[in-house]
Design a protein around this motif. Structure first.
Motif, PDB file in Angstrom:
ATOM      1  N   UNK A   4       8.085   2.110  12.623  1.00 52.02           N
ATOM      2  CA  UNK A   4       7.019   3.016  12.258  1.00 52.02           C
ATOM      3  C   UNK A   4       6.572   2.729  11.018  1.00 52.02           C
ATOM      4  N   UNK A   5       5.353   2.070  10.613  1.00 55.37           N
ATOM      5  CA  UNK A   5       5.028   1.608   9.327  1.00 55.37           C
ATOM      6  C   UNK A   5       3.862   2.093   8.916  1.00 55.37           C
ATOM      7  N   UNK A   6       3.720   2.131   7.561  1.00 52.38           N
ATOM      8  CA  UNK A   6       2.752   2.322   6.771  1.00 52.38           C
ATOM      9  C   UNK A   6       2.752   1.398   5.875  1.00 52.38           C
ATOM     10  N   UNK A   7       1.306   1.012   4.922  1.00 55.80           N
ATOM     11  CA  UNK A   7       1.134   0.192   4.034  1.00 55.80           C
ATOM     12  C   UNK A   7       0.014   0.484   3.198  1.00 55.80           C
ATOM     13  N   UNK A   8       0.131   0.177   2.029  1.00 58.88           N
ATOM     14  CA  UNK A   8      -0.796   0.254   1.004  1.00 58.88           C
ATOM     15  C   UNK A   8      -1.243  -1.167   0.687  1.00 58.88           C
ATOM     16  N   UNK A   9      -2.479  -1.610   0.751  1.00 60.15           N
ATOM     17  CA  UNK A   9      -3.003  -3.055   0.437  1.00 60.15           C
ATOM     18  C   UNK A   9      -3.793  -3.121  -0.723  1.00 60.15           C
ATOM     19  N   UNK A  10      -3.467  -3.879  -1.757  1.00 62.90           N
ATOM     20  CA  UNK A  10      -4.356  -4.171  -2.828  1.00 62.90           C
ATOM     21  C   UNK A  10      -4.538  -5.556  -2.981  1.00 62.90           C
ATOM     22  N   UNK A  11      -5.800  -5.841  -3.937  1.00 62.43           N
ATOM     23  CA  UNK A  11      -6.132  -7.296  -4.102  1.00 62.43           C
ATOM     24  C   UNK A  11      -5.426  -8.124  -4.777  1.00 62.43           C
ATOM     25  N   UNK A  12      -4.721  -7.278  -5.937  1.00 56.59           N
ATOM     26  CA  UNK A  12      -3.997  -8.046  -6.932  1.00 56.59           C
ATOM     27  C   UNK A  12      -2.555  -7.523  -7.143  1.00 56.59           C
ATOM     28  N   UNK A  13      -1.795  -8.152  -7.544  1.00 53.67           N
ATOM     29  CA  UNK A  13      -0.376  -8.146  -7.919  1.00 53.67           C
ATOM     30  C   UNK A  13      -0.327  -6.793  -8.857  1.00 53.67           C
ATOM     31  N   UNK A  14      -1.095  -6.840  -9.837  1.00 55.15           N
ATOM     32  CA  UNK A  14      -1.214  -5.882 -10.806  1.00 55.15           C
ATOM     33  C   UNK A  14      -1.679  -4.497 -10.283  1.00 55.15           C
ATOM     34  N   UNK A  15      -2.516  -4.381  -9.685  1.00 57.38           N
ATOM     35  CA  UNK A  15      -3.064  -3.175  -8.775  1.00 57.38           C
ATOM     36  C   UNK A  15      -1.547  -2.638  -7.703  1.00 57.38           C
ATOM     37  N   UNK A  16      -1.041  -3.621  -7.285  1.00 58.23           N
ATOM     38  CA  UNK A  16       0.120  -3.186  -6.367  1.00 58.23           C
ATOM     39  C   UNK A  16       1.273  -2.570  -7.076  1.00 58.23           C
ATOM     40  N   UNK A  17       1.171  -3.140  -8.446  1.00 60.99           N
ATOM     41  CA  UNK A  17       2.542  -2.656  -9.211  1.00 60.99           C
ATOM     42  C   UNK A  17       2.076  -1.260  -9.810  1.00 60.99           C
ATOM     43  N   UNK A  18       0.896  -0.999 -10.061  1.00 59.18           N
ATOM     44  CA  UNK A  18       0.345   0.394 -10.597  1.00 59.18           C
ATOM     45  C   UNK A  18       0.556   1.267  -9.409  1.00 59.18           C
ATOM     46  N   UNK A  19       0.342   1.064  -7.950  1.00 62.62           N
ATOM     47  CA  UNK A  19       0.610   1.993  -7.067  1.00 62.62           C
ATOM     48  C   UNK A  19       2.064   2.157  -6.982  1.00 62.62           C
ATOM     49  N   UNK A  20       2.881   1.219  -7.021  1.00 62.94           N
ATOM     50  CA  UNK A  20       4.366   1.192  -6.953  1.00 62.94           C
ATOM     51  C   UNK A  20       4.834   2.105  -7.945  1.00 62.94           C
ATOM     52  N   UNK A  21       4.382   2.110  -9.353  1.00 62.04           N
ATOM     53  CA  UNK A  21       4.730   3.037 -10.297  1.00 62.04           C
ATOM     54  C   UNK A  21       4.327   4.397 -10.032  1.00 62.04           C
ATOM     55  N   UNK A  22       3.081   4.802  -9.433  1.00 60.66           N
ATOM     56  CA  UNK A  22       2.833   6.001  -9.060  1.00 60.66           C
ATOM     57  C   UNK A  22       3.763   6.314  -7.890  1.00 60.66           C
ATOM     58  N   UNK A  23       4.238   5.868  -7.146  1.00 63.22           N
ATOM     59  CA  UNK A  23       5.030   6.145  -6.194  1.00 63.22           C
ATOM     60  C   UNK A  23       6.200   6.534  -6.689  1.00 63.22           C
ATOM     61  N   UNK A  24       6.910   5.723  -7.700  1.00 59.99           N
ATOM     62  CA  UNK A  24       7.912   6.058  -8.209  1.00 59.99           C
ATOM     63  C   UNK A  24       7.948   7.421  -8.916  1.00 59.99           C
ATOM     64  N   UNK A  25       6.643   7.774  -9.432  1.00 64.21           N
ATOM     65  CA  UNK A  25       6.522   9.079 -10.236  1.00 64.21           C
ATOM     66  C   UNK A  25       6.580  10.313  -9.377  1.00 64.21           C
ATOM     67  N   UNK A  26       6.546   9.896  -8.114  1.00 59.91           N
ATOM     68  CA  UNK A  26       6.425  10.958  -6.898  1.00 59.91           C
ATOM     69  C   UNK A  26       5.361  11.518  -6.245  1.00 59.91           C
ATOM     70  N   UNK A  27       4.135  10.415  -6.522  1.00 57.59           N
ATOM     71  CA  UNK A  27       2.840  10.703  -5.881  1.00 57.59           C
ATOM     72  C   UNK A  27       2.931  10.315  -4.333  1.00 57.59           C
ATOM     73  N   UNK A  28       2.337  11.088  -3.316  1.00 56.81           N
ATOM     74  CA  UNK A  28       2.486  10.925  -2.106  1.00 56.81           C
ATOM     75  C   UNK A  28       1.977   9.403  -1.735  1.00 56.81           C
ATOM     76  N   UNK A  29       2.641   8.857  -0.810  1.00 52.64           N
ATOM     77  CA  UNK A  29       2.221   7.539  -0.350  1.00 52.64           C
ATOM     78  C   UNK A  29       0.957   7.361   0.413  1.00 52.64           C
ATOM     79  N   UNK A  30       0.570   8.649   1.207  1.00 54.06           N
ATOM     80  CA  UNK A  30      -0.658   8.804   2.133  1.00 54.06           C
ATOM     81  C   UNK A  30      -1.790   8.953   1.154  1.00 54.06           C
ATOM     82  N   UNK A  31      -1.668   9.729   0.151  1.00 53.30           N
ATOM     83  CA  UNK A  31      -2.856   9.909  -0.883  1.00 53.30           C
ATOM     84  C   UNK A  31      -3.174   8.576  -1.619  1.00 53.30           C
ATOM     85  N   UNK A  32      -2.020   7.944  -1.857  1.00 52.89           N
ATOM     86  CA  UNK A  32      -2.290   6.798  -2.685  1.00 52.89           C
ATOM     87  C   UNK A  32      -3.083   5.700  -1.604  1.00 52.89           C
ATOM     88  N   UNK A  33      -2.609   5.690  -0.621  1.00 52.88           N
ATOM     89  CA  UNK A  33      -3.200   4.689   0.356  1.00 52.88           C
ATOM     90  C   UNK A  33      -4.800   5.062   0.583  1.00 52.88           C
TER      91      UNK A  33
END
Length: 314
Positions: free
Chosen positions: A176-205
């Protein structure tokens, strides 16, 4: 995207018998209801009206007549066939055990997210309830046992069948999978940082994923088989390495970069290891037997199935 039911004959059988059973039920209930109504109201009462279109009535008699015209012969033929099959099963002392029915239903459910999802699909798509599905499975298993009665299968034939059809008996893993797709590695890392800060995966997606198919659903892809051809192989490999509830570092995919989250994992083994050879034996025997439609025809002939009322085919 999960796999469809692997046994195609099961789908065809259910679809065909569903039409026949529903037609029979409707005719029987309508006939019974009509008879009771006539007894209660007398012969002079007007036929009940079931619907109106532009003020024009559709009566119960018209409805019954149309059902009989479209499905009457099919239902009657199926009823005769089922009676002939039961007579032959009794003559051969053939029985269908509860364990066999349960195994057959597990095969039909393969590819569905759950037992509940399977029954919901059967109800919505075919109008069948669990009792009707079970009855159909019993009838089909009974017919198969009649078809293969007396047919010999060697261990060598079973071994060969298992080798040639290995994929049918291997268990599958689904995620049972979810994913967040970004166009660049830099944007993906920004999303990853916000996940680490506790933001919800679904909202960021919903905010940042460029995958139009899943972003509105919070990145959810549903249940995915481990060999799904529509999901990037490295996403599936990543999901296999995650713990439930964990998300990944960005991984490269065709459309950019993806952060994968695993919400569930299950292993689907519908047959069970102890039933594999039994199932293979059955399949080999069926390959040697007459087609089931021919078996049904011969049984109708054997038990002298015939129409006695000339109005049945009108």
């Amino acid at each position: 995207m999960t796999k469809v039911v692997k046994s195609l004959w099961g789908c065809i059988f259910i679809l065909f018998t569903c039409v026949l059973v529903l037609g029979g039920i409707l005719i029987f209930r309508a006939d019974s209801s009509g008879s009771r109504s006539n007894l209660e109201s007398g012969p002079s009462s007007a036929p009940p009206i079931l619907a109106t279109v532009g003020g024009n009535p559709i009566t119960k008699e018209e409805w019954i007549g149309e059902l009989q015209r479209q499905y009457g012969m099919l239902v009657l033929d199926q009823m005769m066939t089922l009676k002939a099959v039961r007579l032959e099963a009794e003559a051969l002392a053939i029985d269908v055990a509860d364990e066999e029915v349960a195994a057959e239903l597990r095969l039909q459910m393969a590819g569905y997210e759950s037992e509940e999802a399977y029954y919901t699909a059967m109800r919505e798509q075919l109008g069948m309830n669990p009792a009707q599905i079970r009855d159909d499975a019993i009838n089909h298993l009974r017919l198969e046992k009649i078809a293969i009665h007396g047919i010999q299968v060697t261990d060598e034939e079973i071994d060969m069948y298992l080798t040639e059809h290995r994929d049918q008996f291997e268990s599958t893993i689904a995620y049972e999978m979810s994913h967040i797709v970004t166009d660049t590695l830099a944007n993906a890392r920004k999303v990853s940082d916000r996940l680490a800060e506790g933001e919800a995966f679904s909202e960021l997606a919903r905010q940042y994923s460029i995958d139009a198919f899943s972003s509105a659903a919070g990145g959810s892809l549903g249940w995915i088989d481990d060999d799904d051809p529509f999901i990037a192989a490295n996403e599936l490999m990543t999901a296999a390495q995650l713990d439930v509830g964990q998300w990944s570092e960005p991984v490269k995919i065709t459309d950019g970069y993806a952060i994968v989250m695993l919400s569930g994992r299950k292993q689907d083994d519908p047959l069970g290891r102890s039933s594999v050879r039994q199932r293979a034996r059955r399949e080999v025997a069926l390959s040697k037997a007459d087609p089931l439609t021919e078996v049904e025809r011969k049984l109708r002939v054997k038990y002298d199935a015939k129409l006695l009322d000339h109005e049945a085919d009108s």
